[in-house]
Design a protein around this motif. Sequence first.
Motif, PDB file in Angstrom:
ATOM      1  N   PRO A 118      47.057 -56.099  64.635  1.00 21.73           N
ATOM      2  CA  PRO A 118      45.612 -55.987  64.372  1.00 21.73           C
ATOM      3  C   PRO A 118      45.299 -55.336  63.039  1.00 21.73           C
ATOM      4  O   PRO A 118      44.333 -55.730  62.360  1.00 21.73           O
ATOM      5  N   ILE A 119      46.119 -54.333  62.630  1.00 19.21           N
ATOM      6  CA  ILE A 119      45.880 -53.674  61.340  1.00 19.21           C
ATOM      7  C   ILE A 119      46.024 -54.680  60.202  1.00 19.21           C
ATOM      8  O   ILE A 119      45.196 -54.730  59.277  1.00 19.21           O
ATOM      9  N   LYS A 120      47.046 -55.502  60.256  1.00 19.33           N
ATOM     10  CA  LYS A 120      47.283 -56.507  59.216  1.00 19.33           C
ATOM     11  C   LYS A 120      46.143 -57.520  59.172  1.00 19.33           C
ATOM     12  O   LYS A 120      45.685 -57.922  58.084  1.00 19.33           O
ATOM     13  N   ASN A 121      45.671 -57.933  60.351  1.00 22.36           N
ATOM     14  CA  ASN A 121      44.554 -58.883  60.410  1.00 22.36           C
ATOM     15  C   ASN A 121      43.284 -58.312  59.790  1.00 22.36           C
ATOM     16  O   ASN A 121      42.543 -59.006  59.078  1.00 22.36           O
ATOM     17  N   MET A 122      43.022 -57.028  60.066  1.00 23.93           N
ATOM     18  CA  MET A 122      41.814 -56.390  59.535  1.00 23.93           C
ATOM     19  C   MET A 122      41.889 -56.270  58.010  1.00 23.93           C
ATOM     20  O   MET A 122      40.891 -56.489  57.311  1.00 23.93           O
ATOM     21  N   ILE A 123      43.091 -55.932  57.483  1.00 25.40           N
ATOM     22  CA  ILE A 123      43.243 -55.826  56.028  1.00 25.40           C
ATOM     23  C   ILE A 123      43.027 -57.187  55.382  1.00 25.40           C
ATOM     24  O   ILE A 123      42.326 -57.321  54.375  1.00 25.40           O
ATOM     25  N   TYR A 124      43.618 -58.223  55.969  1.00 28.92           N
ATOM     26  CA  TYR A 124      43.481 -59.575  55.429  1.00 28.92           C
ATOM     27  C   TYR A 124      42.019 -60.031  55.460  1.00 28.92           C
ATOM     28  O   TYR A 124      41.530 -60.676  54.530  1.00 28.92           O
ATOM     29  N   THR A 125      41.338 -59.676  56.538  1.00 30.81           N
ATOM     30  CA  THR A 125      39.912 -60.031  56.659  1.00 30.81           C
ATOM     31  C   THR A 125      39.091 -59.365  55.570  1.00 30.81           C
ATOM     32  O   THR A 125      38.215 -60.001  54.950  1.00 30.81           O
ATOM     33  N   GLU A 126      39.373 -58.094  55.299  1.00 31.27           N
ATOM     34  CA  GLU A 126      38.650 -57.375  54.256  1.00 31.27           C
ATOM     35  C   GLU A 126      38.931 -57.957  52.874  1.00 31.27           C
ATOM     36  O   GLU A 126      38.063 -58.001  52.013  1.00 31.27           O
ATOM     37  N   VAL A 127      40.193 -58.403  52.674  1.00 27.24           N
ATOM     38  CA  VAL A 127      40.542 -59.035  51.400  1.00 27.24           C
ATOM     39  C   VAL A 127      39.685 -60.278  51.175  1.00 27.24           C
ATOM     40  O   VAL A 127      39.125 -60.492  50.086  1.00 27.24           O
ATOM     41  N   VAL A 128      39.570 -61.116  52.224  1.00 29.47           N
ATOM     42  CA  VAL A 128      38.776 -62.339  52.121  1.00 29.47           C
ATOM     43  C   VAL A 128      37.307 -62.009  51.883  1.00 29.47           C
ATOM     44  O   VAL A 128      36.628 -62.645  51.050  1.00 29.47           O
ATOM     45  N   ILE A 135      44.238 -55.284  43.773  1.00 35.36           N
ATOM     46  CA  ILE A 135      45.672 -54.952  43.802  1.00 35.36           C
ATOM     47  C   ILE A 135      45.973 -54.002  44.950  1.00 35.36           C
ATOM     48  O   ILE A 135      46.976 -54.155  45.672  1.00 35.36           O
ATOM     49  N   ILE A 136      45.117 -53.027  45.162  1.00 33.29           N
ATOM     50  CA  ILE A 136      45.323 -52.046  46.240  1.00 33.29           C
ATOM     51  C   ILE A 136      45.298 -52.722  47.603  1.00 33.29           C
ATOM     52  O   ILE A 136      46.150 -52.462  48.461  1.00 33.29           O
ATOM     53  N   MET A 137      44.334 -53.617  47.794  1.00 32.21           N
ATOM     54  CA  MET A 137      44.195 -54.273  49.091  1.00 32.21           C
ATOM     55  C   MET A 137      45.370 -55.220  49.364  1.00 32.21           C
ATOM     56  O   MET A 137      45.920 -55.231  50.464  1.00 32.21           O
ATOM     57  N   PHE A 138      45.753 -55.984  48.331  1.00 30.26           N
ATOM     58  CA  PHE A 138      46.893 -56.886  48.515  1.00 30.26           C
ATOM     59  C   PHE A 138      48.178 -56.103  48.734  1.00 30.26           C
ATOM     60  O   PHE A 138      49.036 -56.485  49.542  1.00 30.26           O
ATOM     61  N   ALA A 139      48.333 -54.992  48.015  1.00 30.37           N
ATOM     62  CA  ALA A 139      49.521 -54.154  48.178  1.00 30.37           C
ATOM     63  C   ALA A 139      49.578 -53.569  49.590  1.00 30.37           C
ATOM     64  O   ALA A 139      50.658 -53.503  50.208  1.00 30.37           O
ATOM     65  N   SER A 140      48.420 -53.177  50.114  1.00 28.39           N
ATOM     66  CA  SER A 140      48.368 -52.624  51.476  1.00 28.39           C
ATOM     67  C   SER A 140      48.794 -53.668  52.500  1.00 28.39           C
ATOM     68  O   SER A 140      49.558 -53.377  53.429  1.00 28.39           O
ATOM     69  N   TYR A 141      48.313 -54.888  52.287  1.00 25.08           N
ATOM     70  CA  TYR A 141      48.659 -55.974  53.206  1.00 25.08           C
ATOM     71  C   TYR A 141      50.163 -56.262  53.165  1.00 25.08           C
ATOM     72  O   TYR A 141      50.812 -56.427  54.207  1.00 25.08           O
ATOM     73  N   ILE A 142      50.723 -56.289  51.949  1.00 22.59           N
ATOM     74  CA  ILE A 142      52.152 -56.566  51.800  1.00 22.59           C
ATOM     75  C   ILE A 142      52.984 -55.459  52.427  1.00 22.59           C
ATOM     76  O   ILE A 142      54.001 -55.719  53.087  1.00 22.59           O
ATOM     77  N   VAL A 143      52.579 -54.205  52.237  1.00 27.86           N
ATOM     78  CA  VAL A 143      53.312 -53.074  52.816  1.00 27.86           C
ATOM     79  C   VAL A 143      53.350 -53.166  54.338  1.00 27.86           C
ATOM     80  O   VAL A 143      54.398 -52.991  54.971  1.00 27.86           O
ATOM     81  N   VAL A 144      52.180 -53.441  54.933  1.00 23.18           N
ATOM     82  CA  VAL A 144      52.118 -53.570  56.396  1.00 23.18           C
ATOM     83  C   VAL A 144      52.974 -54.740  56.865  1.00 23.18           C
ATOM     84  O   VAL A 144      53.688 -54.652  57.880  1.00 23.18           O
ATOM     85  N   GLN A 145      52.937 -55.861  56.110  1.00 23.91           N
ATOM     86  CA  GLN A 145      53.737 -57.036  56.454  1.00 23.91           C
ATOM     87  C   GLN A 145      55.223 -56.712  56.415  1.00 23.91           C
ATOM     88  O   GLN A 145      55.979 -57.091  57.323  1.00 23.91           O
ATOM     89  N   VAL A 146      55.670 -56.000  55.379  1.00 21.60           N
ATOM     90  CA  VAL A 146      57.087 -55.635  55.247  1.00 21.60           C
ATOM     91  C   VAL A 146      57.513 -54.707  56.375  1.00 21.60           C
ATOM     92  O   VAL A 146      58.589 -54.868  56.967  1.00 21.60           O
ATOM     93  N   ILE A 147      56.661 -53.717  56.665  1.00 16.77           N
ATOM     94  CA  ILE A 147      56.975 -52.791  57.760  1.00 16.77           C
ATOM     95  C   ILE A 147      57.103 -53.549  59.078  1.00 16.77           C
ATOM     96  O   ILE A 147      58.026 -53.309  59.864  1.00 16.77           O
ATOM     97  N   GLU A 148      56.181 -54.481  59.321  1.00 21.78           N
ATOM     98  CA  GLU A 148      56.205 -55.268  60.558  1.00 21.78           C
ATOM     99  C   GLU A 148      57.492 -56.086  60.658  1.00 21.78           C
ATOM    100  O   GLU A 148      58.121 -56.147  61.722  1.00 21.78           O
TER     101      GLU A 148
END
Length: 357
Positions: free
Chosen positions: A39-49, A62-75
């Motif tokens: 859900p965290i990843k989905n919310m970040i992606y939604t905010e990016v859009v 850059i911050i938002m995309f980096a946050s999404y990538i970090v969460v994706q890597v952790i997952e």
Amino acid sequence: MFDQINKYKASFGRLFEAKTLKVMLEIALLTILLSFLGPIKNMIYTEVVNKLSLGITVKLGIIMFASYIVVQVIEECVSYFQIYLNTVLQLKLGQSASHEINNKLAKVKLNSLEMYEIHDLVSRANQTIKSSIVSSLNLIIALYTPLATIVLQLASLVWVAWYVPILIAVFNVPYIFILVKSNHRRYELERKITKEKRVEKYFVELLSDRYAAKDIRTYDLVNFFFSKMIDVKEKITLEYKRLCQKNTFQRTIATVTQSMAMAMALLLTGYLVIKKKTPIGAFVLVYNTGRNLQSAVSSFVGTISTWDQFGINFADWNRLMNLEEEPEGDEDCIDKIHEIEMKNVEFRYPQRSESAV
């Protein structure tokens, strides 16, 4: 969760060692973490859009995309490590289950092994019971994880509209019910055809056994045993075919209802976006959440079904472990045999009226 572990610990003995419990706890913590990351990843992606549709600065993007990538890597890392621990757990439980079964069979009274239902039980022990118990105990820790994921994913949809998660949840109820019934029928069939599978295995091994090859060829029995094997195979195949036909029809209905829920949620969200009652990112959120929900619901149904099977096989496991054993103690020793005399000797297998000898 650990109450359930303690409940079965007495029956499974060596299956639960300190190292095994440690691995199970580690997997439980990882599954809880994974249920939140989605859900965290989905919310970040939604905010990016949403921000992209409104226009954002390069720094914020850059911050938002980096946050999404970090969460994706952790997952991804957590998921791979969880798979590794699951493999370790299955190996540990599999070895322990094999040890318990073999140790018990070495002590069981020999006359018990002459009974066909005990043969069926032993066959299930070496084939389905062991694998079922291993997978079921492995899923003790995952029993609540899919449910937590479903709840969190649905909760994230409240941001779009309060009735969207209710719509999806209601339409998924028939899907869950039908899949549970479908899996239960398969487990019941596996129990029903245990004897036929044992007979089929016997003929296969007989025809490929080098010690029996000479006798079979001498008496020209290849076609005889082969036809017997084919008859059993056809009976087993017919049972599976009937089950497949019934399950395919019902699973199709279940999938249609689930797809309808997704379609209606997307149409409703699209309408809200057009009317400017919700940002465009909501459409992306509903789509990603719906896809994740389908996976979580399937996992939840699989877990329930495994526990259903576990309840059936738990009774078999207890029955196997409670079979009467040969008494321990010193046996009488015969120094020398002077004479052997047999009178009125006969032998009858248990539950048979005629004598074999």
